[in-house]
Design an enzyme around this catalytic site. Structure first.
Site, PDB file in Angstrom:
ATOM      1  N   GLY A   6       0.563  -0.928   0.439  1.00 34.68           N
ATOM      2  CA  GLY A   6       0.133   0.326   0.001  1.00 34.68           C
ATOM      3  C   GLY A   6       0.597   1.235   0.469  1.00 34.68           C
ATOM      4  O   GLY A   6       2.010   0.885   0.706  1.00 34.68           O
ATOM      5  N   CYS A   7       0.890   2.353  -0.523  1.00 35.50           N
ATOM      6  CA  CYS A   7       1.296   3.749  -0.748  1.00 35.50           C
ATOM      7  C   CYS A   7       1.598   4.108   0.525  1.00 35.50           C
ATOM      8  O   CYS A   7       2.950   3.717   0.753  1.00 35.50           O
ATOM      9  CB  CYS A   7      -0.263   4.757  -1.595  1.00 35.50           C
ATOM     10  SG  CYS A   7      -1.131   5.094  -0.676  1.00 35.50           S
ATOM     11  N   HIS A   8       0.742   4.487   1.808  1.00 30.38           N
ATOM     12  CA  HIS A   8       1.377   4.494   3.411  1.00 30.38           C
ATOM     13  C   HIS A   8       2.292   3.513   3.814  1.00 30.38           C
ATOM     14  O   HIS A   8       3.094   4.204   4.866  1.00 30.38           O
ATOM     15  CB  HIS A   8      -0.355   5.569   4.364  1.00 30.38           C
ATOM     16  CG  HIS A   8      -0.693   6.277   3.594  1.00 30.38           C
ATOM     17  ND1 HIS A   8      -0.466   7.627   3.410  1.00 30.38           N
ATOM     18  CD2 HIS A   8      -2.281   5.911   2.939  1.00 30.38           C
ATOM     19  CE1 HIS A   8      -0.605   8.363   3.096  1.00 30.38           C
ATOM     20  NE2 HIS A   8      -2.004   7.836   2.878  1.00 30.38           N
TER      21      HIS A   8
END
Length: 309
Positions: free
Chosen positions: A115-117
């Site tokens: 995931g990005c975060h």
């Protein structure tokens, strides 16, 4: 041998960026469905089983449905959704974490893109847990600011509208109930016993990300220099790099690596109060760039092929 690649969800933000990164390559053939068949389940099932490699750029339930359509053992799936990131029978697509992670991607048939975060948090915490600098029972917090492209087409349209709401001109904190979908991943991949307090923020810029984790020196088993040394040994490039300086004249811009596929890791602060920092693009190393990197490793190509660093 040229590999057939299908991007399921190619009209979305992540899928479009993957398609862009693969556009000039000679080692793959991108296969597509006619527009009128894009949501035809039988046509999707046929092309998914025809492909050598399938990128899933879909909501979680649709990604699970696509995996259920597979009827052969040959097709490799690279999933950018949240659906499979913590499953034992899926490889986690962050090869820089260790040789084991890299080998799992190289041999994997089912690969979950981080995931990005979560990418920034895990890049910062995993090496410290592994080295014993942080205890597994540490109680952590993380602030992460992202460009609005991370919210998909609707959020992009809202931010780029000629009649944009005045509230969109300032940073907006979200996931206020501490139940963000990346928390499970952050805990599982790092080996932490507790999910962190996580404060994601979206702001009025297209893409980019800066994840920051504050620590008191008393919370670590070592010094700020020990942390720097661990990162310097772990992240030697070409995609993820430890850097001594992250700021631009005393400020850290989350948009500095917008449209790029790399990640910068840095340690800021002093001997008493420390911040761990990861800067990258939410659509680059935080999504599409990471997916293409996994493809490169699978094919035995250079990790950076097709990427913009």
């Amino acid at each position: 041998m040229v590999k057939k690649v299908f991007i399921d969800g190619s009209a979305g933000t992540t899928g479009l960026r993957i398609r862009e990164r693969l556009g000039e390559r000679q080692d793959i053939e991108i296969i597509t469905l006619p527009e009128e068949l894009r949501k035809d389940e039988l046509a999707r099932k046929e092309i998914i089983n025809k492909a050598d490699i399938v990128f899933l750029c879909l909501p979680d339930d649709a990604a699970r449905q696509a995996v259920a359509m597979l009827e052969n053992d040959n097709t490799v799936v690279i999933d950018t959704s949240t659906a499979h990131r913590t499953l034992d029978n899926w490889s986690y697509g962050f090869p820089e974490l260790s040789e084991e992670f890299r080998n799992n991607v190289k041999k994997g048939k089912r690969i979950a893109v981080p995931g990005c975060h979560a990418s920034g948090f895990i890049a910062l915490i995993y090496p410290l847990i592994k080295a014993g600098i942080l205890n597994k029972d540490a109680l952590l917090s993380c602030y992460s600011i992202t460009g609005y492209s991370g919210g998909g087409k609707k959020m992009i349209a809202d931010y780029e509208s000629d009649e944009k709401d005045a509230l969109l001109y300032s940073p907006r904190t979200y996931a206020l109930t501490q139940s963000h979908k990346h928390l499970k991943e952050m805990k599982a991949i790092t080996g932490l016993e507790n999910e962190p307090i996580f404060v994601p923020i979206v702001d009025d810029f297209y893409s980019g990300m800066h994840a920051s984790i504050p620590l008191f020196a008393s919370e670590i088993n070592g010094s700020i220099e020990d942390i720097k040394n661990i990162y310097a040994k772990t992240y030697t490039g070409p995609i993820v790099n430890y850097v001594d300086e992250l700021d631009e004249n005393g400020f850290v811009s989350a948009a500095k690596l917008s449209f790029k596929d790399g990640m910068e890791i840095a340690v800021l602060g002093n001997d008493e109060r420390i911040t761990l920092n990861a800067r990258y693009d939410n659509l680059g190393k935080g999504a599409s760039g990471a997916a293409v990197e996994c493809l490169n490793i699978l094919l035995g190509a250079s990790d950076t092929k097709g990427l913009d660093l």
